[in-house]
Every structure is written in C-alpha cells, then in structure tokens.
Design a protein around this motif. Structure first.
Motif, PDB file in Angstrom:
ATOM      1  N   VAL A 110     -20.830  20.116  37.302  1.00  0.00           N
ATOM      2  CA  VAL A 110     -22.113  20.761  37.616  1.00  0.00           C
ATOM      3  C   VAL A 110     -21.880  21.959  38.532  1.00  0.00           C
ATOM      4  O   VAL A 110     -22.403  23.058  38.318  1.00  0.00           O
ATOM      5  CB  VAL A 110     -23.083  19.754  38.275  1.00  0.00           C
ATOM      6  N   LYS A 111     -21.059  21.752  39.567  1.00  0.00           N
ATOM      7  CA  LYS A 111     -20.787  22.827  40.525  1.00  0.00           C
ATOM      8  C   LYS A 111     -20.011  23.974  39.881  1.00  0.00           C
ATOM      9  O   LYS A 111     -20.071  25.109  40.358  1.00  0.00           O
ATOM     10  CB  LYS A 111     -20.003  22.269  41.719  1.00  0.00           C
ATOM     11  N   GLU A 112     -19.282  23.669  38.805  1.00  0.00           N
ATOM     12  CA  GLU A 112     -18.548  24.717  38.088  1.00  0.00           C
ATOM     13  C   GLU A 112     -19.425  25.441  37.063  1.00  0.00           C
ATOM     14  O   GLU A 112     -18.962  26.342  36.362  1.00  0.00           O
ATOM     15  CB  GLU A 112     -17.338  24.100  37.375  1.00  0.00           C
ATOM     16  N   GLY A 113     -20.691  25.036  36.969  1.00  0.00           N
ATOM     17  CA  GLY A 113     -21.621  25.691  36.055  1.00  0.00           C
ATOM     18  C   GLY A 113     -21.422  25.335  34.601  1.00  0.00           C
ATOM     19  O   GLY A 113     -21.809  26.106  33.710  1.00  0.00           O
ATOM     20  N   GLN A 114     -20.841  24.151  34.308  1.00  0.00           N
ATOM     21  CA  GLN A 114     -20.555  23.759  32.928  1.00  0.00           C
ATOM     22  C   GLN A 114     -21.640  22.887  32.311  1.00  0.00           C
ATOM     23  O   GLN A 114     -21.573  22.560  31.128  1.00  0.00           O
ATOM     24  CB  GLN A 114     -19.212  23.025  32.863  1.00  0.00           C
ATOM     25  N   ILE A 115     -22.634  22.458  33.105  1.00  0.00           N
ATOM     26  CA  ILE A 115     -23.640  21.505  32.630  1.00  0.00           C
ATOM     27  C   ILE A 115     -25.045  22.042  32.911  1.00  0.00           C
ATOM     28  O   ILE A 115     -25.325  22.505  34.026  1.00  0.00           O
ATOM     29  CB  ILE A 115     -23.446  20.131  33.302  1.00  0.00           C
ATOM     30  N   ASP A 116     -25.915  21.951  31.896  1.00  0.00           N
ATOM     31  CA  ASP A 116     -27.318  22.333  32.065  1.00  0.00           C
ATOM     32  C   ASP A 116     -28.220  21.114  32.208  1.00  0.00           C
ATOM     33  O   ASP A 116     -29.240  21.163  32.895  1.00  0.00           O
ATOM     34  CB  ASP A 116     -27.791  23.156  30.854  1.00  0.00           C
ATOM     35  N   LEU A 117     -27.867  20.031  31.537  1.00  0.00           N
ATOM     36  CA  LEU A 117     -28.726  18.848  31.527  1.00  0.00           C
ATOM     37  C   LEU A 117     -27.860  17.586  31.535  1.00  0.00           C
ATOM     38  O   LEU A 117     -26.848  17.518  30.849  1.00  0.00           O
ATOM     39  CB  LEU A 117     -29.617  18.841  30.272  1.00  0.00           C
ATOM     40  N   ILE A 118     -28.299  16.595  32.325  1.00  0.00           N
ATOM     41  CA  ILE A 118     -27.638  15.285  32.367  1.00  0.00           C
ATOM     42  C   ILE A 118     -28.624  14.261  31.832  1.00  0.00           C
ATOM     43  O   ILE A 118     -29.785  14.228  32.247  1.00  0.00           O
ATOM     44  CB  ILE A 118     -27.232  14.900  33.804  1.00  0.00           C
ATOM     45  N   ILE A 119     -28.164  13.434  30.889  1.00  0.00           N
ATOM     46  CA  ILE A 119     -29.048  12.407  30.347  1.00  0.00           C
ATOM     47  C   ILE A 119     -28.433  11.029  30.556  1.00  0.00           C
ATOM     48  O   ILE A 119     -27.213  10.858  30.580  1.00  0.00           O
ATOM     49  CB  ILE A 119     -29.358  12.633  28.842  1.00  0.00           C
ATOM     50  N   PHE A 120     -29.317  10.033  30.748  1.00  0.00           N
ATOM     51  CA  PHE A 120     -28.921   8.641  30.875  1.00  0.00           C
ATOM     52  C   PHE A 120     -30.093   7.816  30.387  1.00  0.00           C
ATOM     53  O   PHE A 120     -31.199   8.344  30.156  1.00  0.00           O
ATOM     54  CB  PHE A 120     -28.554   8.282  32.315  1.00  0.00           C
ATOM     55  N   THR A 121     -29.906   6.512  30.205  1.00  0.00           N
ATOM     56  CA  THR A 121     -30.965   5.706  29.592  1.00  0.00           C
ATOM     57  C   THR A 121     -32.114   5.448  30.556  1.00  0.00           C
ATOM     58  O   THR A 121     -33.277   5.694  30.223  1.00  0.00           O
ATOM     59  CB  THR A 121     -30.391   4.377  29.091  1.00  0.00           C
ATOM     60  N   LYS A 122     -31.799   4.968  31.756  1.00  0.00           N
ATOM     61  CA  LYS A 122     -32.840   4.639  32.733  1.00  0.00           C
ATOM     62  C   LYS A 122     -32.435   5.156  34.106  1.00  0.00           C
ATOM     63  O   LYS A 122     -31.264   5.404  34.373  1.00  0.00           O
ATOM     64  CB  LYS A 122     -33.066   3.125  32.801  1.00  0.00           C
ATOM     65  N   LEU A 123     -33.436   5.273  34.963  1.00  0.00           N
ATOM     66  CA  LEU A 123     -33.189   5.841  36.286  1.00  0.00           C
ATOM     67  C   LEU A 123     -32.188   5.025  37.086  1.00  0.00           C
ATOM     68  O   LEU A 123     -31.379   5.577  37.835  1.00  0.00           O
ATOM     69  CB  LEU A 123     -34.520   5.947  37.059  1.00  0.00           C
TER      70      LEU A 123
END
Length: 465
Positions: A76-89
């Motif tokens: 994330v800090k390297e700017g490689q990710i726009d969105l993170i997904i997972f099933t539940k909080l």
C-alpha cells in the motif's frame, strides 16, 4: 477536433484472508471460501485486476504483527494497491485502535477497502466511518471474551499437567499431551551445571556445542533454560506439572547469579575499557573490573589515595577456586595492546581480504527462496498441499533463508583499517575519548586471555574478531 479521453486505469485489488487457529479446526474450507469469493468478486467487476492474495493462517485478529498483513501494508505504501477486499470486517482485525491506525495509513496512500459480505460498511462518509468504528468496538469485545474462554481452558490444562503449546524447553519432549524428559536432558543438565560453575553464558553455550552438538544462542540459553521455572517441575501454581530437571537449590543459585550480573552491569559507574573481554585462562571464567587503592605520601607528610581500574578473576578473589591471584591494571593491559596490535592489524587485514574472496554472495539464491515461498503459498491456497505440509516446508525454507550468509563486506571497511595504519595508529588512538576507546577495542577484539606463569609475570593471548 474532439479529444479522446484516456482509458481509465484498472483498479488494483488485493485479497486479504485470515483464519484463526480455532476457526481452522472447526472449518477446514474457510481459507478456500475466502479465496474463491474474493476472486469471484474481482471477476464480477470488469474494471478490477487481482494484485495479489495475502494470507495469515492461525493468527488472531487482535494480533497486530501478522506476516502477510505487514507485507500488504508495505505494498500500500509503495502505491501498488487501490482496493483491499476481504469477506467480513472481523477478518480485517478486531482491535479498534489497530483499525484506526491502519485506516489513517490507507487514507494517506489513497487505498480503500471493502467487506464483500457486508457491503453496508462505507468509509467514504463520516456516518459510515462512525458505524465501522462502533462495529469494531463490539468485535474487539467479542475477541476479548474469546480470549477469556481460552485462558480458562489453558488454566484447566495446566492443573492437570497437560501442555498448552507445542513448544517445550530443550531437554523435554511431549508424550500423551504431557512433558517428559527427553534424551537431551542429561546434556542440558550438564550445560546448566557448567554455567553454575563458571558463571558464563557464552562459555556454557560453546560447551554445549562442542561436547554435545547442541546449538543455542546465549539469550535463548538464558530465557528458555536458566530462567525457566518448568525445569524445577513447577508451572503456573502446579507444583508437579512436569518431571524435575533442576533442584530448587540450584535454580535459586542460578537466579541469584543472573540477578547479580544484571545489578553489576546496571550499577557500574566506571566504564572499563575491556569489560566482558578479559578471560582468566586458568579457569576460563570472565575477569571482572575492580578498583586498586594506592596510598601515596606527599612532600608535606599528608597521604592521598589513588584509585586505579583493574581486572581480577572472581573465582580466585571470592571463591579461592583459581590460582590466578592478584589484579592486572587496565593501563598495563592497554599498553600491551598498543604495542601488540599493529602486527595483529596486518594479520587481520590479510585474513579480511581472504574471507572477502571466499564469501559467496547469496542474493540470487535468496531471491529464488522467496519465489519458492510464494509458490508454496499458492499450492496451499489451491489445496494442493495440507496445512501441516505448508507449515513444515515454509519453516524449512525460512530456516535455510536465514542461514545464507550476507553479501561480502565492502572494501570501504578494509580501506578504513589501512588508513588507520598509514595515518599512524598510535596518534589516532591518543585522540580518542574513553568511550571511543571502548568501542574501538570491541570492534576488533573478541577476548583477551590472561594467565599467570609466576608471581609477577603474566601472559596474554589476544583473540581478534
């Protein structure tokens, strides 16, 4: 002519999967389910591409330090990710403080997240963020209650003499959920008795390695053995938790020695130049710092007391168990080294150059091992291997990775040593303050062994790094 708009860049999506050990035991397919739902979610959105899959297995949601979670945040800090997904909080985490700190990082680097089974969570609005924070509070409470239940189970196990973890001290093994003495027990006992006699962790660790082939670090030797109450058979109030390896008397003596050494280090006022480096060659124990008091008469008839830093064998001074009597002044030891070190420096440089040629650069091999670890994770995610096979092979690869030597040191260090000699070693040393001299000797000397061949004559053996 109307300008054509550039095509939008696809959203780079990371799938995060986490399963605690308890859930893994109950639902063996939960990892597969999380992975499949995450990939399906990406395929349903034509503007999304999979960046990578991040997996933390057998890890509590309240634990902050997770291997793949840390790797995910680095991407994330390297700017490689726009969105993170997972099933539940609660797959994300169950600590409100951890959530708020992580959310601040995501907002800083323009990364968002979605719980695909809970689409009503929305962090883009103040109301949505408040709702998430409130939900995290309840999730944290649930996790803490779960921790209380686990603590009660552990307490019951200890009362019945059952192990609560697969990790036991050297010298023990697990049989039928209980700790018993292993074949290593006599060797471990011998190593501890060696410490009780010589008061040196480094020597005891080396003794175990040379005599029995048992490799331990001094810190591990101290914490897992010398400070471990289980070796007396007691644990968490259970007086008969496991077979005894040490008597209470020996264990208490060891604690006294460790506490005494700690107090000496913390209360030491004078910073001895060679503290920890001077070894008595007669009994192989460390020689401690001391002060020599000398009375001198002035011309007017009055006397003045001088104090000189020195070193003495504690086995000889306190226990009369060594023939290396008397003290050696620090100034005499320093003078000897100054006269001796130039010749040794030349030998050290020659050895340094030889090692530099022989040391292999394992950077490419390390890179290949990292790729193998990534492929291993894919095999596990695709259910080509079991969890036990995954953990076993992962541990083997990580152990091998840590055993690879670092790249050879640069010639800059070698040039600095040459410049010390060419510029005049003695002149350079005379300009150092006391603390700089301490650091200087520790950068080149491993130990100084001192023996006493007569009442007035001493012999020195200097071992350089």
């Amino acid at each position: 002519m109307k300008k054509t708009s550039e095509p939008e860049r696809p959203i780079r999506v990371a799938v995060y999967i986490r399963v605690s050990s308890e859930e893994q035991a109950e639902r063996g397919d939960s990892i597969r389910d999380q992975k499949e739902r995450g990939i399906r979610y990406i395929k349903e959105h034509t503007n999304m591409v999979l960046q990578d899959i991040y997996l933390d297995d057998g890890v509590s949601g309240q634990k902050i330090d997770r291997d793949d979670f840390t790797r995910l945040m680095n991407r994330v800090k390297e700017g490689q990710i726009d969105l993170i997904i997972f099933t539940k909080l609660d797959r994300w985490f169950r600590s409100l403080r951890h959530y708020l700190n992580t959310q601040a990082v995501l907002e800083k680097y323009n990364a968002a997240w979605t719980a695909i089974d809970q689409p009503y969570f929305d962090t883009s609005t103040p109301y949505g963020r408040a709702f998430v924070a409130q939900s995290m509070t309840w999730a944290e409470l649930e996790a803490q209650n779960g921790g209380i239940r686990v603590s009660d189970v552990f307490k019951t196990k200890v009362e019945h003499g059952e192990v609560i973890t697969g990790k036991v001290p050297r010298g023990y093994q697990i049989m039928n959920k209980r700790m018993i003495l292993s074949e290593e027990a006599p060797a471990i006992y011998d190593g501890i008795m060696h410490f009780l006699k010589h008061h040196s962790m480094n020597q005891s660790v080396q003794y175990l390695k040379d005599k029995y082939g048992i490799c331990m670090t001094p810190q591990n030797f101290r914490q897992s053995l010398l400070r471990n109450e289980k070796l007396t058979g007691r644990y968490r109030g259970n007086e008969t938790y496991c077979p005894r390896l040490l008597s209470d008397e020996d264990f208490n003596k060891i604690q006294h020695i460790l506490d005494q050494n700690h107090n000496i280090k913390s209360s030491q006022k004078y910073p001895y130049l060679f503290s920890g480096l001077v070894i008595c060659r007669e009994c192989e124990s460390k020689m401690g710092g001391c002060q020599i008091n000398v009375l001198s008469k002035r011309k007017d008839g009055t006397t003045i007391r001088y104090k000189y830093p020195a070193y003495e064998c504690k086995q000889s001074h306190t226990k009369k168990a060594c023939l290396n009597h008397g003290e050696i002044r620090e100034t005499r030891l320093e003078e000897y080294l100054l006269n001796y070190v130039r010749t040794e420096f030349n030998s050290y440089i020659a050895s340094f150059q030889a090692k530099e040629k022989q040391t292999a650069d394992h950077r490419m091999e390390k890179k290949q091992i990292c790729k193998k670890l990534e492929r291993l994770k894919d095999l596990y995610l695709n259910e080509a291997i079991t969890l036990e096979e995954f953990k076993k092979e992962k541990a083997r690869l990580e152990e091998y990775l840590s055993s690879l030597t670092s790249p050879p040191p640069t010639t800059q260090d070698l040039e600095s040593l040459k410049s010390i000699l060419s510029a005049g070693f003695e002149t350079m040393y005379s300009k150092l303050n006391h603390e700089q001299k301490r650091r200087f000797w520790r950068s080149i000397i491993k130990e100084i062994k001192i023996s006493k061949s007569s009442l007035r004559h001493r012999e020195y053996t200097v071992v350089f790094l």
